[in-house]
Write an enzyme that holds these catalytic residues in place. Structure first.
Site, mmCIF file in Angstrom:
data_model
loop_
_atom_site.group_PDB
_atom_site.id
_atom_site.type_symbol
_atom_site.label_atom_id
_atom_site.label_comp_id
_atom_site.label_asym_id
_atom_site.label_seq_id
_atom_site.Cartn_x
_atom_site.Cartn_y
_atom_site.Cartn_z
ATOM 1 N N ASP A 7 0.851 -1.189 0.000
ATOM 2 C CA ASP A 7 0.000 0.000 0.000
ATOM 3 C C ASP A 7 0.885 1.236 0.000
ATOM 4 O O ASP A 7 2.018 1.210 0.515
ATOM 5 C CB ASP A 7 -0.925 0.018 1.222
ATOM 6 C CG ASP A 7 -1.952 1.145 1.139
ATOM 7 O OD1 ASP A 7 -2.548 1.325 0.071
ATOM 8 O OD2 ASP A 7 -2.150 1.848 2.149
ATOM 9 N N GLU A 9 0.697 5.739 0.421
ATOM 10 C CA GLU A 9 -0.033 6.978 0.648
ATOM 11 C C GLU A 9 0.667 8.063 -0.162
ATOM 12 O O GLU A 9 1.894 8.002 -0.358
ATOM 13 C CB GLU A 9 -0.061 7.347 2.130
ATOM 14 C CG GLU A 9 -0.780 6.337 3.008
ATOM 15 C CD GLU A 9 -2.253 6.153 2.681
ATOM 16 O OE1 GLU A 9 -2.844 7.052 2.028
ATOM 17 O OE2 GLU A 9 -2.823 5.117 3.052
ATOM 18 N N GLU A 52 -6.317 18.641 1.760
ATOM 19 C CA GLU A 52 -7.284 17.567 1.524
ATOM 20 C C GLU A 52 -6.633 16.184 1.615
ATOM 21 O O GLU A 52 -7.260 15.216 2.035
ATOM 22 C CB GLU A 52 -7.987 17.731 0.177
ATOM 23 C CG GLU A 52 -7.084 17.803 -1.044
ATOM 24 C CD GLU A 52 -6.684 19.227 -1.400
ATOM 25 O OE1 GLU A 52 -6.389 19.464 -2.589
ATOM 26 O OE2 GLU A 52 -6.672 20.091 -0.500
ATOM 27 N N HIS A 57 -5.011 10.881 5.053
ATOM 28 C CA HIS A 57 -4.026 10.001 5.684
ATOM 29 C C HIS A 57 -3.415 10.556 6.969
ATOM 30 O O HIS A 57 -2.731 9.836 7.698
ATOM 31 C CB HIS A 57 -2.900 9.639 4.713
ATOM 32 C CG HIS A 57 -2.327 10.796 3.950
ATOM 33 N ND1 HIS A 57 -1.750 11.890 4.559
ATOM 34 C CD2 HIS A 57 -2.246 11.013 2.609
ATOM 35 C CE1 HIS A 57 -1.325 12.735 3.634
ATOM 36 N NE2 HIS A 57 -1.625 12.239 2.445
ATOM 37 N N HIS A 150 -6.023 6.593 6.789
ATOM 38 C CA HIS A 150 -5.375 5.706 5.826
ATOM 39 C C HIS A 150 -3.887 5.589 6.163
ATOM 40 O O HIS A 150 -3.072 6.389 5.726
ATOM 41 C CB HIS A 150 -5.570 6.227 4.402
ATOM 42 C CG HIS A 150 -6.962 6.075 3.908
ATOM 43 N ND1 HIS A 150 -7.352 5.049 3.072
ATOM 44 C CD2 HIS A 150 -8.074 6.806 4.149
ATOM 45 C CE1 HIS A 150 -8.649 5.175 2.805
ATOM 46 N NE2 HIS A 150 -9.104 6.231 3.446
ATOM 47 N N ASP A 155 -3.151 -0.637 6.709
ATOM 48 C CA ASP A 155 -3.956 -1.075 5.572
ATOM 49 C C ASP A 155 -3.418 -2.377 4.988
ATOM 50 O O ASP A 155 -4.191 -3.246 4.572
ATOM 51 C CB ASP A 155 -3.991 0.009 4.493
ATOM 52 C CG ASP A 155 -4.893 1.177 4.883
ATOM 53 O OD1 ASP A 155 -5.500 1.108 5.969
ATOM 54 O OD2 ASP A 155 -4.983 2.145 4.111
#
Length: 233
Positions: A7, A9, A52, A57, A150, A155
């Site tokens: 994963d 970010e 945003e 995250h 997140h 995750d």
């Protein structure tokens, strides 16, 4: 069978428009179960993080100040990924960002034949239903109560459990032995020795069974080669 759950970010949604990776996490699976081996690194994106993105995250510019740049962690990441299949939820997104970063660092793109998209698998299994990671955790009974943002390593851990369920669920007896947990691919992938234990049938029982078959079952499969009783050669 070694696989990697991965994963990332990022600062946004479009690597082609300058968005960058800020976190990479990967969890090793052997035979669908986590071994305890992980790769995790926060990355300086060399640009500001939009508000945003921070709301998604939780990372701010200050959190990543002084962290290594992607080019500095690329080789370590690639060594951990090796040449194994890579599982990610909405995998084209993660592959697209990593490819952009790898090219920027002078490394080759990831081979797309290694890509396993758990989102596509979930959509095929649950068509028309919500298939986000949170939705799948709820549907498949995976505890995600600690997921309030997140976080890539969390995750990955949740996705490893979800992927196991998508592939058929945990089967009894498939838990890694305590001595293998966290042992890494070399030891955890070792085959477990298996010794066949044939069941000895007393001669009188075998004879009674053969007599029953000959008298009651027409062209019994058990009396055809290679099932013919030893008494007939």
């Amino acid at each position: 069978m070694r696989q990697i759950v991965l994963d990332t970010e990022t600062t946004g949604l479009e690597p082609a428009q300058g968005d960058r990776v800020i976190e990479v996490a990967a969890v090793e699976l052997v035979n669908l179960l986590p071994t305890g081996a992980t790769f995790h690194c926060l990355v300086d994106p060399e640009r500001d993080i939009p508000a945003e993105a921070t709301r998604v995250h939780g990372f701010t510019n200050g959190d990543l100040a002084g962290k290594p740049k992607f080019a500095e962690i690329a080789d370590e990441m690639l060594a951990f990924l090796a040449d194994t299949p890579i599982i990610a939820h909405n995998a084209p997104f993660d592959f697209g960002f990593l490819d952009a970063e790898l090219m920027r660092a002078g490394r080759p793109k990831l081979d797309r034949s290694r890509m396993v998209d758990s989102l596509a698998i979930a959509k095929e299994r649950y068509p028309g239903m919500p298939n986000s990671l949170d939705a799948l955790c709820r549907r498949l009974g995976v505890d995600n109560s600690m997921r309030d943002s997140h976080n890539a390593i969390l995750d990955c851990t949740l996705l490893a459990q979800v992927y196991l369920e998508l592939m058929g669920g945990k089967q009894p007896g498939l838990e890694l032995a305590p001595s293998l947990r966290g042992a890494g691919p070399a030891l955890a992938a070792e085959a477990v020795a298996w010794t066949p234990r044939p069941i000895a049938v007393p001669e009188d029982r075998a004879a009674a069974h053969e007599a029953f078959l000959r008298g009651k079952v027409k062209e019994a499969l058990w009396l055809q080669p290679p099932f013919t009783p030893a008494s007939e050669g």
